[in-house]
Design a protein around this motif. Sequence first.
Motif, PDB file in Angstrom:
ATOM      1  N   GLU B 261       1.911  -1.718   0.885  1.00  0.00           N
ATOM      2  CA  GLU B 261       0.803  -0.876   1.352  1.00  0.00           C
ATOM      3  C   GLU B 261       0.749  -1.437   2.811  1.00  0.00           C
ATOM      4  O   GLU B 261       0.841  -0.602   3.728  1.00  0.00           O
ATOM      5  CB  GLU B 261      -0.768  -1.836   0.947  1.00  0.00           C
ATOM      6  CG  GLU B 261      -1.179  -1.326   0.031  1.00  0.00           C
ATOM      7  CD  GLU B 261      -2.582  -1.754  -0.211  1.00  0.00           C
ATOM      8  OE1 GLU B 261      -3.587  -1.148  -0.141  1.00  0.00           O
ATOM      9  OE2 GLU B 261      -2.815  -3.139  -0.159  1.00  0.00           O
ATOM     10  N   ILE B 264       3.308   1.003   4.472  1.00  0.00           N
ATOM     11  CA  ILE B 264       2.700   2.265   4.822  1.00  0.00           C
ATOM     12  C   ILE B 264       1.806   2.269   6.055  1.00  0.00           C
ATOM     13  O   ILE B 264       2.177   3.052   6.690  1.00  0.00           O
ATOM     14  CB  ILE B 264       1.939   2.652   3.662  1.00  0.00           C
ATOM     15  CG1 ILE B 264       2.784   3.034   2.521  1.00  0.00           C
ATOM     16  CG2 ILE B 264       0.875   3.869   3.910  1.00  0.00           C
ATOM     17  CD1 ILE B 264       2.238   3.289   1.322  1.00  0.00           C
ATOM     18  N   PHE B 270       2.397   8.189   6.602  1.00  0.00           N
ATOM     19  CA  PHE B 270       1.839   7.969   5.345  1.00  0.00           C
ATOM     20  C   PHE B 270       0.485   7.184   5.294  1.00  0.00           C
ATOM     21  O   PHE B 270      -0.013   6.545   6.429  1.00  0.00           O
ATOM     22  CB  PHE B 270       2.942   7.127   4.611  1.00  0.00           C
ATOM     23  CG  PHE B 270       4.045   8.056   4.142  1.00  0.00           C
ATOM     24  CD1 PHE B 270       4.125   8.628   2.978  1.00  0.00           C
ATOM     25  CD2 PHE B 270       5.286   7.866   5.100  1.00  0.00           C
ATOM     26  CE1 PHE B 270       5.164   9.420   2.758  1.00  0.00           C
ATOM     27  CE2 PHE B 270       6.385   8.689   4.734  1.00  0.00           C
ATOM     28  CZ  PHE B 270       6.508   9.431   3.556  1.00  0.00           C
ATOM     29  N   LYS B 271      -0.312   7.589   4.424  1.00  0.00           N
ATOM     30  CA  LYS B 271      -1.464   6.885   4.158  1.00  0.00           C
ATOM     31  C   LYS B 271      -1.877   6.583   2.600  1.00  0.00           C
ATOM     32  O   LYS B 271      -1.559   7.346   1.919  1.00  0.00           O
ATOM     33  CB  LYS B 271      -2.757   7.938   4.771  1.00  0.00           C
ATOM     34  CG  LYS B 271      -3.350   7.309   5.497  1.00  0.00           C
ATOM     35  CD  LYS B 271      -4.654   8.490   5.910  1.00  0.00           C
ATOM     36  CE  LYS B 271      -6.031   7.479   6.142  1.00  0.00           C
ATOM     37  NZ  LYS B 271      -7.098   8.244   6.811  1.00  0.00           N
ATOM     38  N   PHE B 283      -0.443   7.082  -2.519  1.00  0.00           N
ATOM     39  CA  PHE B 283      -0.261   7.063  -1.327  1.00  0.00           C
ATOM     40  C   PHE B 283       0.025   8.715  -1.044  1.00  0.00           C
ATOM     41  O   PHE B 283       0.555   9.165  -1.933  1.00  0.00           O
ATOM     42  CB  PHE B 283       0.719   6.307  -0.385  1.00  0.00           C
ATOM     43  CG  PHE B 283       2.255   6.351  -0.889  1.00  0.00           C
ATOM     44  CD1 PHE B 283       2.499   5.725  -1.970  1.00  0.00           C
ATOM     45  CD2 PHE B 283       3.102   7.076  -0.259  1.00  0.00           C
ATOM     46  CE1 PHE B 283       3.621   5.926  -2.794  1.00  0.00           C
ATOM     47  CE2 PHE B 283       4.319   7.100  -0.640  1.00  0.00           C
ATOM     48  CZ  PHE B 283       4.747   6.810  -1.951  1.00  0.00           C
ATOM     49  N   TRP B 351      10.680   2.015  -0.399  1.00  0.00           N
ATOM     50  CA  TRP B 351      10.302   2.498   1.041  1.00  0.00           C
ATOM     51  C   TRP B 351      11.153   3.106   1.965  1.00  0.00           C
ATOM     52  O   TRP B 351      10.775   4.165   2.511  1.00  0.00           O
ATOM     53  CB  TRP B 351       9.429   1.435   1.839  1.00  0.00           C
ATOM     54  CG  TRP B 351       8.776   1.619   3.031  1.00  0.00           C
ATOM     55  CD1 TRP B 351       9.077   1.138   4.201  1.00  0.00           C
ATOM     56  CD2 TRP B 351       7.877   2.715   3.497  1.00  0.00           C
ATOM     57  NE1 TRP B 351       8.343   1.497   5.235  1.00  0.00           N
ATOM     58  CE2 TRP B 351       7.584   2.692   4.716  1.00  0.00           C
ATOM     59  CE3 TRP B 351       7.241   3.712   2.563  1.00  0.00           C
ATOM     60  CZ2 TRP B 351       6.618   3.550   5.304  1.00  0.00           C
ATOM     61  CZ3 TRP B 351       6.439   4.378   3.286  1.00  0.00           C
ATOM     62  CH2 TRP B 351       6.157   4.429   4.765  1.00  0.00           C
ATOM     63  N   GLN B 355      10.900   7.247   3.118  1.00  0.00           N
ATOM     64  CA  GLN B 355      11.129   7.399   4.607  1.00  0.00           C
ATOM     65  C   GLN B 355      11.981   8.515   4.703  1.00  0.00           C
ATOM     66  O   GLN B 355      11.982   9.648   5.514  1.00  0.00           O
ATOM     67  CB  GLN B 355      11.134   6.437   5.352  1.00  0.00           C
ATOM     68  CG  GLN B 355       9.929   5.628   5.580  1.00  0.00           C
ATOM     69  CD  GLN B 355      10.254   4.374   6.454  1.00  0.00           C
ATOM     70  OE1 GLN B 355      10.973   3.399   6.241  1.00  0.00           O
ATOM     71  NE2 GLN B 355       9.418   4.132   7.640  1.00  0.00           N
TER      72      GLN B 355
END
Lengths: 385, 385
Positions: B261, B264, B270-271, B283, B351, B355
């Motif tokens: 989290e 992010i 990203f959310k 997300f 992650w 990305q």
Amino acid sequence: MLNLPISFLFSGGGGGGVLQGTTCEAILCTLTAARDQMLDKIGRENMGKLVVYGSDQTQSSLQKAAKIAGINPSNFRSLLTTKSTAFGLSPNSLKSAIQSDIKFGLIPLFFCATIGTTSSNAIDPLGPLCDIAKDYNILVHIDAAYAGSAFICPEFRHFLQGIEGANSFSLNAHKWFLTTLDCCCLWVKEPSALIKALSTDPEYLKNKVSDSNQVVDYKDWQIALSRRFRAMKLWLVLRSYGVSNLRNFIRGYVKMAKHFEGLIAMGKRFKVVVPRNFAMVCFRISPLMMGNANQKILGEEDANEFNRKLLESINATGRVYMTHAVVGGVYVISLAVGATLTDYCHVNKAWKEIQEHAHTMQNPFDYFARDVMAKSFTAIRGADE
Amino acid sequence: MLNLPISFLFSGGGGGGVLQGTTCEAILCTLTAARDQMLDKIGRENMGKLVVYGSDQTQSSLQKAAKIAGINPSNFRSLLTTKSTAFGLSPNSLKSAIQSDIKFGLIPLFFCATIGTTSSNAIDPLGPLCDIAKDYNILVHIDAAYAGSAFICPEFRHFLQGIEGANSFSLNAHKWFLTTLDCCCLWVKEPSALIKALSTDPEYLKNKVSDSNQVVDYKDWQIALSRRFRAMKLWLVLRSYGVSNLRNFIRGYVKMAKHFEGLIAMGKRFKVVVPRNFAMVCFRISPLMMGNANQKILGEEDANEFNRKLLESINATGRVYMTHAVVGGVYVISLAVGATLTDYCHVNKAWKEIQEHAHTMQNPFDYFARDVMAKSFTAIRGADE
């Protein structure tokens, strides 16, 4: 390997197969599909009229599956079988039951035939039974949980005559096919009925291959969403042994059961109660063989009780384990050969064990007398302490 | 370990537990028991009036179980949830649905509440929901398939407030409790209802200990007759690690999810879409973050499509595997931490992978433009060949 009709197979016939856990799950799935297909035609308000048929020798799984699927318990028919047909269901019994139900405004739905019943390995005559089912538009499942594995050997396949009239067929590879629990192989002629009854299609399960119909989504062929990879263990069995070795295993088990029959036949006290079809022998100490010449013959009830105590005494040793059943009012002890490492020495040892226990219990008249005395003695001791 | 109310336990409360394969089986068993209990009271002819409730976030297992148990599909209620309650079911929605069904002559039967939904780990407020169910005599099952394991940690148990009002509770040890598929732990308050609905009692299963009620006959607590020894693998997990290590595992997974989290939150594109409750993060690339300042903002549909393609592209690598869901019309990507050997390095790698793929797909406006061009190009090439 089983030479099933092509109509049950993925390859060309429009049917297909799926590994389930147990027979009860297999029947529940096919019964649910049959139920929903019928209700689509006649309307859901007629659910209470649907009737499910089996014989009094059918495994309890059918009754359980019918209960879960919401079939009215008073519409579950457990049709009487008799010794005269070796406890196979007579086609006339099925026909009369169906006709009587129709007369009372009920709707015959589903019939489960058995090849190799749990109690005595009895065999329902598939051909004539399927013909009747067809006449009345009833779907037929064939439960060959135990016997099914034998059909890799051509010499047993005559029992399957008429299978092409059934809608689904299942066998448990976890019985005597060297595969660990649980592994029930189910074939169906009409996967679409199964899928219609059991599919759900939530967003989180969507993916490209499913959407494109390139794969079989087995979640729609079974109760659960998740699936263990049961195919792997069955595949390993098939690849490790190969079909001819597997046939040798099956034939070997049957031969050992025949050998056990021979041992019984050599003596006088024990008797095989129902014809042996595969590798299970159902026997007992016959009441006729029990008394001395001077004594009266034991009644059936006493004979049953004596055999029950005999089995209890043998199983308590932990050296042999056998099961029992009651067929046509007769208590029988069942010896089933089929564990991976079982050999003739074990069968001989089992027979020795059975004889010794019967000898220790001696003459059943004496036995029952002793039993009464022992009980009185315990009662007196209990009062003293 | 879970601190369940004593009413669910063998030890003193009159309840009891059983290991099932999956949640669908657990729900099917409790629903069948509820159905038969109700039909005994109101008569089997009212089967078509029974209603089953869940939310639109409830796992599809409930719908499937209801179908199999013969509940009329038009009496299955999938009640709307919204972002305003973080996709937990509002007690008022349940109440209105029940009242409306009663007005139409239907009979509310069964409600399944979820702690930690499949799509977004949403939590239904047990206390108020169970109160309503009690007012209308509805049985409640709590499905905590995923989240349940977390309740060995006291800090998560507040989510269970109100559980004493439910009738049964299940969790899957095969999710993030280091146990292999399948292992669904089900507790019920009233085993006798389960046994009444699911028991069969054929002669060949009779034995001394069963007859004397000295043992729990689990065959009457489940669909199948045969049972694998699932308790062994769960027992081995419990004894190998011990409760404090297991708590460390769970807490570790949750911390790693929090770490993800954080990653992010550091970026802009990203959310996190819904609040994270356990170790799953939902997300997406937000449509607001997609365009350049000069470009118009992407519509929700384009944003969903972009995220769908992003996930597809990531999963195709085989290096990371994530799932997706659609909650409140929004396509979300779900990263769940919970495999035995997962560590921070894997989360960081995931992650990075996310990305990179987002970067390669670049600006979604460009992306969609490229996509159209690529398609045209393929079409031209196709025509040439």
